[in-house]
Scaffold this active site. Structure first.
Site, PDB file in Angstrom:
ATOM      1  N   ASP A 222       0.971  -1.145   0.071  1.00 57.19           N
ATOM      2  CA  ASP A 222      -0.050   0.066   0.102  1.00 57.19           C
ATOM      3  C   ASP A 222       0.657   1.174  -0.171  1.00 57.19           C
ATOM      4  OD1 ASP A 222      -2.636   1.211   0.396  1.00 57.19           O
ATOM      5  OD2 ASP A 222      -1.576   2.012   2.344  1.00 57.19           O
ATOM      6  N   GLU A 280       1.452  -0.794  -5.275  1.00 51.77           N
ATOM      7  CA  GLU A 280       0.371   0.165  -5.594  1.00 51.77           C
ATOM      8  C   GLU A 280       1.147   1.224  -6.034  1.00 51.77           C
ATOM      9  OE1 GLU A 280      -3.081   3.176  -3.932  1.00 51.77           O
ATOM     10  OE2 GLU A 280      -1.327   2.542  -2.725  1.00 51.77           O
TER      11      GLU A 280
HETATM   12  C1  NOJ Z   1      -4.336   3.205  -0.935  1.00 51.28           C
HETATM   13  C2  NOJ Z   1      -5.404   2.311  -0.668  1.00 51.28           C
HETATM   14  O1  NOJ Z   1      -5.905   1.660  -1.742  1.00 51.28           O
HETATM   15  C3  NOJ Z   1      -6.359   3.234  -0.167  1.00 51.28           C
HETATM   16  O2  NOJ Z   1      -7.814   2.644   0.012  1.00 51.28           O
HETATM   17  C4  NOJ Z   1      -6.128   4.023   1.169  1.00 51.28           C
HETATM   18  O3  NOJ Z   1      -7.155   4.724   1.637  1.00 51.28           O
HETATM   19  C5  NOJ Z   1      -4.875   4.574   0.962  1.00 51.28           C
HETATM   20  N1  NOJ Z   1      -3.732   3.753   0.211  1.00 51.28           N
HETATM   21  C6  NOJ Z   1      -4.368   4.766   2.429  1.00 51.28           C
HETATM   22  O4  NOJ Z   1      -3.696   3.338   3.215  1.00 51.28           O
END
Ligand code: NOJ
Length: 551
Positions: A222, A280
């Site tokens: 993440d 991500e």
């Molecule tokens: C990316 C995640 O996909 C999202 O849902 C989240 O709010 C943020 N990172 C913070 O962790």
């Protein structure tokens, strides 16, 4: 003599074993990934929230669909301010979703079906309720003080610098107990970990090991681009747009080179377990994305999600860019942070056909696809109509300009019954009317449904060598409406032709320069096509798809 035999055996067997191991390490290359938002997938105890046992109960559905790996978004204990992305304990399961025993059972049942389980690793921040942060904020001399980023204000009442939170406002929160500010790139309830402090890195590597030892096959990382910030706290540059509005360029808060050292460390840990790291990785170009291949196997190509309209030339360009890169492409269209692609690309007249056309596109490309639960049945976004119904804090804060992310997180639609068959109680988010037609039970029975098309596609993808291994060869590159390409392997080829327009189209292909003949054997099509077609005239309905083996 015996010794000679043993030696010979070793010489013959060792390379075979190493090769097999190597191949097994690359399992993710040919796997179909499926993202599950656990809160919304399946509710086994009828409390209105999805849970791990619900996922376990639907593994056969996933197997039948053709899924090889599930990525479960955070299911760890959390106050749920950001629905799990605020973790208060990295080594357990949130009671709302089940127990560690449920998790172990899920992994074991998945393994029996040859489905791997990938978890979400929230590296950048914890919850403000995590014991590490509680300790850190307790005093300036706490042993955990430096596990988070604490600074004095620039002046009384002023944050240390101009850094902004992704979710709006300053990225700094004053904590009255110690009179200092802490950094949070997301909600104030999500304090940023200080990765410059070695103990943080050690602790997080232990977390990774904890899950790998439990049989987890990898992590989706993440907000991975944000784990380091400039140590000198330089202000981010301000960009003035033509309309006079100002935005911050995140020069000092994203993509700092140091982060790759941590990722390489994490990769060595993952390699001990043959696990995969999925990133991500929001980047604005494929060049930027390429850097992540130094450490991650699967940095997600979000540039691909930005096309936002069915367009043969634009997708051709995206594929071309991904193909000329160094790494194995990773494609996706939807996830829990962006409007479902059924709506992003839909024109309201041909939504189902467009959903199939996009599926045909990314499920026949060279690379690994990541599906988002519900796309295989054509789930729509169901944005809240009233601000008081919004659950996602950014939706409440920026209403009505930004309605938040609830719309793309609604319950999976299993049947046409109440609550889409997700739960017998009112679910945490409402199910849209479209569940009456777009649900698993109805689509199972309809051989022209989106679900059945996905299944056929995935079966083809798993069984056809050209689609698994083949090179991508673009065809008819000047065609503005039909995207056509070959996947070639060992002298054979599969042709994919996708009409990206709302008008019937005919194309003619001459494959002599690629050493193929003038006919194709139909493998899969959205409209009925003869068993064998002539390539001088391929007819495609609006958003129609043709896939065939050329000879
Ligand atoms: C990316 C995640 O996909 C999202 O849902 C989240 O709010 C943020 N990172 C913070 O962790």
């Amino acid at each position: 003599m015996k010794r000679l035999y043993a030696l010979l055996l070793l010489v013959v067997l060792l390379p075979c074993t190493l090769f097999a191991q190597e191949k097994d390490r690359d399992w993710w290359k040919h796997a179909v990934f499926y993202e599950i938002y656990p809160r919304s997938f399946a509710d086994s105890n009828n409390d209105g929230l999805g849970d791990l046992n619900g996922i376990t109960a639907h593994l056969d559905y996933l197997k039948r669909l053709g899924v090889d790996a599930i990525w479960i978004t955070p299911c760890f204990p959390s106050p749920q301010v950001d629905f799990g992305y605020d973790v208060s304990d990295y080594e357990s399961i949130d009671p709302a979703y089940g127990t560690l025993a449920d998790f172990d059972r899920l992994v074991a049942e998945a393994r029996k079906r040859n489905i791997r389980v990938v978890l979400d690793f929230v590296l950048n921040h914890t919850s403000d309720r995590h014991a590490w942060f509680q300790d850190s904020r307790s005093s300036r001399t706490s042993a955990k003080r430096d596990w988070f980023v604490w600074r004095d204000g620039a002046a009384p009442g002023q944050p240390p610098n101009n850094w902004g939170s992704v979710f709006g406002g300053s990225a700094w929160q004053l904590d009255p107990a110690t009179g200092q500010y802490y950094l949070h790139q997301f909600y104030p309830e999500q304090p940023d970990l200080n990765w410059r402090y070695p103990e943080v890195e050690d602790a997080m590597m232990e977390v990774a090991r904890f899950w790998f030892k439990r049989g987890v096959a990898g992590f989706r990382l993440d907000a991975v681009d944000r784990i380091y910030e400039d140590p000198d706290l330089r202000d981010n540059p301000v960009k003035v747009d033509p309309d006079g509005s100002e935005t911050l360029v995140e020069t000092y808060t994203t993509n700092l080179p140091e982060l790759h050292n941590v990722l390489r460390h994490l990769r060595t840990v993952a390699d001990e377990y043959g696990a995969v790291l999925v990133g991500e990785t929001w980047t604005s170009s494929v060049e930027e994305l390429q850097r992540y291949y130094n450490s991650l196997q699967m940095p997600m190509n979000f540039v691909f999600t930005m096309v936002n309209r069915p367009s043969a030339p634009e997708f051709r360009k995206q594929i071309h860019d991904a193909e000329r890169g160094l790494g194995w492409p990773v494609y996706l269209f939807s996830n829990h942070d962006i409007t479902r692609h059924y709506d992003r690309y839909g024109d309201r007249a041909y939504n189902d056909q467009i959903a199939k056309a996009l599926a045909a596109l990314y499920l026949t490309l060279r690379g690994t696809p990541i599906l988002y639960y519900g796309e295989e049945i054509g789930m729509t976004n169901n944005d809240p109509a009233r601000v008081q119904d919004v659950k996602d804090p950014i939706g409440r804060r920026f209403w009505p300009h930004n309605k938040g992310r609830d719309g793309e997180r609604t319950p999976m639609q299993w049947t046409a019954g109440p609550n889409g068959g997700f739960s017998q109680t009112a679910p945490w988010l409402p199910v849209p009317d479209s569940a009456r037609t777009h649900n698993v039970a109805a689509e199972e029975k309809d051989e022209r449904s989106i679900l059945r098309f996905y299944r056929h596609l995935l079966e083809l993808r798993h069984t056809n060598e050209q689609l698994r291994e083949g090179n991508y060869v673009a065809l008819n590159e000047n065609d503005a409406n039909v995207l056509a390409y070959l996947r070639t392997y060992k002298g054979k080829a599969v042709l994919v032709a996708i009409n990206m327009s709302a008008v019937p189209r005919k194309i003619a292909l001459d494959l002599r320069q690629h050493s193929f003949g003038a006919k194709a054997k139909t493998l899969l099509a959205t409209e009925s096509q003869p068993g064998s077609i002539h390539l001088s005239e391929i007819s495609l309905a609006p958003f129609g798809v043709y896939i065939g083996e050329v000879k």
